[in-house]
Design an enzyme around this catalytic site. Structure first.
Site, PDB file in Angstrom:
ATOM      1  N   LEU A  13     -52.179  60.243 -87.232  1.00 25.75           N
ATOM      2  CA  LEU A  13     -53.365  59.403 -87.393  1.00 25.75           C
ATOM      3  C   LEU A  13     -53.776  59.274 -88.859  1.00 25.75           C
ATOM      4  CD1 LEU A  13     -55.561  60.588 -84.382  1.00 25.75           C
ATOM      5  CD2 LEU A  13     -54.397  58.384 -84.634  1.00 25.75           C
ATOM      6  N   GLU A  33     -41.631  59.924 -91.869  1.00 27.69           N
ATOM      7  CA  GLU A  33     -42.038  60.833 -90.788  1.00 27.69           C
ATOM      8  C   GLU A  33     -40.788  61.495 -90.223  1.00 27.69           C
ATOM      9  OE1 GLU A  33     -43.204  63.106 -88.059  1.00 27.69           O
ATOM     10  OE2 GLU A  33     -44.853  62.057 -89.076  1.00 27.69           O
ATOM     11  N   GLN A 113     -54.197  59.373 -78.745  1.00 26.83           N
ATOM     12  CA  GLN A 113     -53.375  59.238 -79.941  1.00 26.83           C
ATOM     13  C   GLN A 113     -52.049  58.552 -79.635  1.00 26.83           C
ATOM     14  OE1 GLN A 113     -53.085  62.916 -82.072  1.00 26.83           O
ATOM     15  NE2 GLN A 113     -51.496  62.224 -83.454  1.00 26.83           N
ATOM     16  N   LEU A 137     -39.266  64.553 -96.193  1.00 28.45           N
ATOM     17  CA  LEU A 137     -39.368  64.817 -97.620  1.00 28.45           C
ATOM     18  C   LEU A 137     -38.638  66.137 -97.887  1.00 28.45           C
ATOM     19  CD1 LEU A 137     -40.712  64.228-100.434  1.00 28.45           C
ATOM     20  CD2 LEU A 137     -42.539  65.772 -99.689  1.00 28.45           C
ATOM     21  N   TYR A 211     -63.266  72.023 -69.358  1.00 30.85           N
ATOM     22  CA  TYR A 211     -62.888  73.298 -69.939  1.00 30.85           C
ATOM     23  C   TYR A 211     -62.925  74.312 -68.809  1.00 30.85           C
ATOM     24  CZ  TYR A 211     -63.470  71.189 -74.531  1.00 30.85           C
ATOM     25  OH  TYR A 211     -63.337  70.389 -75.634  1.00 30.85           O
ATOM     26  N   ASP A 295     -54.749  66.941 -91.062  1.00 29.48           N
ATOM     27  CA  ASP A 295     -54.568  68.373 -90.847  1.00 29.48           C
ATOM     28  C   ASP A 295     -53.999  69.088 -92.060  1.00 29.48           C
ATOM     29  OD1 ASP A 295     -55.567  68.028 -88.344  1.00 29.48           O
ATOM     30  OD2 ASP A 295     -53.702  68.410 -87.271  1.00 29.48           O
ATOM     31  N   GLY A 304     -64.620  69.069 -79.372  1.00 27.35           N
ATOM     32  CA  GLY A 304     -65.540  68.125 -79.986  1.00 27.35           C
ATOM     33  C   GLY A 304     -64.869  66.815 -80.350  1.00 27.35           C
TER      34      GLY A 304
END
Length: 508
Positions: A13, A33, A113, A137, A211, A295, A304
Site C-alpha cells: 500500500l 517488488e 488490501q 533490490l 476478536y 511498515d 484499529g
C-alpha cells in the site's frame, strides 16, 4: 544504466501509493517488488475518510468503494468467546452513524488490501510508472547527487531518490543503520484465509470483525470482499517452540470450528502464514536521499485498522514533496518536513493501536510508558502537521474535526460550494482561499514562479458565513497540494507576502 527520478522498493500500500502519486505528479518512477504480484491477503482492510480524500486526489475513490459491497454499509467490532458465544463488549457498532459532513465529504471505505492494490497498480501504470514484480533490490549506494542501485535482474539503476517501502523488516532501513525502537513483539499469529458457508453467523452486509477470547485460543475472524471468504488468525507461541508447521490443516479446521460454533464446518483453506504482531518506529524516517514509508518506517498492531491507512498517507506525503523538488518548485529543505510531519502521526497510531490490542486481545499487555490513545476521529481527520512547510502559530496538536478551525497545519475546512465542496478544489496543486482582493497577487506569483497556484474567492467560489477559514475581512489561506493549510494571514503587499510564504514553506 537506467536512469529514473525515483526508485521505489516495495509494492504494498505504501509503495504503490508513492508510485501512483509520483507518476501523477509527472515524476519518472521505477518500482520493484520481490513478490510475483500484489497481495492475495485482505490484511490491511478499511479506508479512513482521510485515505479516501487522498484516493479522490488520484481519481480512484469511486473505484475503491466499488470493489467492496460493504463499503458504505458499516462496521461492527465485537470482542467475544466465539461467534455465538459470550459477548464481552462491542467496540464499534456502526461508523456510518457519525455525521462527518462538517469535516469531509469523503466516506469510510471497507475494501481489503487484496482488491485495493490492483487499483493502485493500474492507476500508477496509467500515469506512467514502471512497476516490476519478481524483482529485488540487491544493493544500493548513495552520494550527494543520487542513488545507484543494483537489481536482481542484473540491471543497474541511477535514481535521484529512493523510497523504501520494503516492509517491517526493511533491509534498506537496516543497511542505512536506522534502528527501530518501541515495545517490540507483543504476539505472534497464524493467519488463515478460508472459504466456507457460515450462514448467518457473521453479518454479510457489513465488515463484521470478531476478536475471539476463546477457552482454546486467542484470535480474530473477519469477513472479506469475496462472498464466502474469511480471514482467521490464531495465536502462535514461538517461545514454546511452536512454528507454522504445528498448525496443519486438521488443527486449523478444529480451531475455526470452535471460533464459529459450527462443529461440522469443512472450511476450504486457501492460504496460511505466520506473522508477528509488534510495535516499532524507526528512529529516523530518512537518510540522505532515501525515505522510509509504510511498515519500513513503523510497525503497528492491526488493532484499529490504521497501519495501511498510515502507509497510504506516507506515500502521498513523500510523493508530492519529491515531485515538487524534482520540478524545481521547491528546494531540498522541503523534504525535511516529511519526518517532521509523518513521525508524530506514526507515534500516535502505534500508541493507540497498542491500547486497542490490550482492550481487544491482550488484557495483560504492559503499556507502562506508552502514551495515551488518541480519539480515532481526531487522529484520522483532526491531526496537525508542524514543520517548516506548515506555519503553525500555536501549540495545539489535535482538534475536533467536526469543528474545523482553518488554522495552519490542520486540514482545510470542507465547506459547501455550488458544485459540491471546497474539498473538490484540493489535490491538484496549491490553492489560495481568499476573502477578496487577492486574485491579482495569485496570478502574479503564479506567473513568476510557475507553481500551480489557484485562486478561490469567498462569495464567488465558496461560501463561508461563519468564517471557518478565518479569513477575516481581507485575509487569505494558502492550502498545500495535500489539503493542509500552510499559512493564513493578511497583508497590504499581497503578492510580496504570498511569494515570501511560498518561498518559506517550499524551502526555496
Amino acid at each position: 544504466m537506467k536512469r529514473t527520478d525515483v526508485l521505489v522498493v516495495g509494492a504494498g500500500l505504501g509503495g504503490l501509493s508513492a508510485s501512483m502519486f509520483l507518476a501523477i505528479e509527472g515524476a519518472d518512477v521505477l518500482t520493484v517488488e520481490r513478490h510475483p504480484g500484489t497481495s492475495l491477503h485482505p490484511r490491511a482492510s478499511g479506508q479512513t475518510p482521510r485515505t479516501m480524500e487522498l484516493y479522490r486526489f488520484a481519481g480512484i475513490d469511486d473505484e475503491v468503494l466499488g470493489v467492496s459491497e460493504r463499503a458504505s454499509r458499516g462496521l461492527r467490532v465485537t470482542v467475544a468467546s466465539s461467534l455465538r458465544g459470550q459477548v464481552f463488549h462491542r467496540v464499534v457498532e456502526d461508523l456510518g452513524e457519525i455525521d462527518l459532513s462538517t469535516a469531509t465529504t469523503a466516506p469510510w471505505g471497507m475494501a481489503g488490501q487484496d482488491v485495493v492494490e490492483p487499483i493502485l497498480l493500474e492507476r500508477a501504470r496509467k500515469a506512467g510508472a514502471d512497476v516490476r514484480f519478481s524483482t529485488e533490490l540487491v544493493s544500493f549506494e548513495q552520494d550527494a547527487d543520487g542513488v545507484t542501485a543494483v537489481l536482481s535482474d542484473g540491471e543497474t539503476v541511477r535514481a535521484s531518490y529512493l523510497v523504501a517501502a520494503d516492509g517491517g523488516r526493511s533491509r534498506i532501513r537496516e543497511a542505512l543503520g536506522i534502528a527501530a525502537t518501541g515495545v517490540g513483539a507483543i504476539g505472534h499469529s497464524v493467519g488463515v484465509v478460508f472459504d466456507a458457508d457460515l450462514g448467518d453467523h457473521l453479518q454479510a452486509d457489513v465488515t463484521d470483525l470478531y476478536y475471539l477470547q476463546n477457552a482454546e485460543f486467542t484470535g480474530a475472524l473477519v469477513n472479506t470482499d469475496i462472498p464466502g471468504r474469511y480471514v482467521f488468525a490464531v495465536d502462535l507461541h514461538p517461545e514454546r517452540g511452536e512454528t507454522l508447521a504445528d498448525f496443519p490443516e486438521e488443527r486449523l479446521t478444529g480451531l475455526i470450528r470452535a471460533g464459529t460454533d459450527l462443529p461440522g464446518l469443512e472450511p476450504r483453506i486457501r492460504w496460511t502464514g505466520a506473522w508477528e504482531m509488534a510495535a516499532r518506529i524507526a528512529e529516523r524516517f530518512s537518510a540522505g536521499r532515501v525515505f522510509l514509508v509504510g511498515d519500513a518506517a513503523k510497525v503497528t498492531p492491526p488493532t484499529g485498522g490504521m497501519g495501511g491507512n498510515t502507509a497510504v498517507g506516507d506515500g502521498h506525503d513523500i510523493a508530492w514533496k519529491l515531485a515538487a523538488v524534482l520540478r524545481g518548485d521547491a528546494g531540498p529543505a522541503l523534504l525535511d518536513s516529511y519526518e517532521a510531519e509523518r513521525k508524530p502521526i506514526a507515534e500516535m497510531v502505534v500508541a493507540t493501536s497498542l491500547h486497542n490490542a490490550r482492550e481487544r486481545m491482550l488484557p495483560g499487555l504492559d503499556l507502562s510508558g506508552t502514551p495515551e490513545p488518541v480519539d480515532p476521529l481526531a487522529l484520522t481527520l483532526g491531526f496537525r502537521y508542524r514543520s517548516g512547510a506548515a506555519l503553525a502559530d500555536d501549540e495545539d496538536r489535535l482538534e475536533n474535526p467536526l469543528e474545523p478551525s482553518g488554522r495552519p497545519g490542520f486540514r482545510a475546512p470542507h465547506l459547501p460550494t455550488a458544485a459540491g465542496s471546497t474539498g473538490d478544489f484540493l489535490g491538484r496543486g496549491w490553492v489560495v482561499f481568499a476573502a477578496g482582493g487577492w486574485r491579482d497577487a495569485v496570478e502574479a506569483v503564479r506567473a513568476e514562479t510557475g507553481i500551480a497556484l489557484e485562486h478561490r474567492e469567498r462569495g464567488t467560489d465558496f461560501d463561508d458565513p461563519g468564517d471557518v477559514f478565518g479569513l477575516g475581512a481581507d485575509g487569505a489561506s494558502l492550502v498545500r497540494p495535500d489539503g493542509i493549510v500552510a499559512w493564513r494571514g493578511s497583508s497590504e503587499d499581497r503578492a510580496g507576502t504570498l511569494w515570501d510564504v511560498l518561498a518559506r514553506v517550499l524551502g526555496r
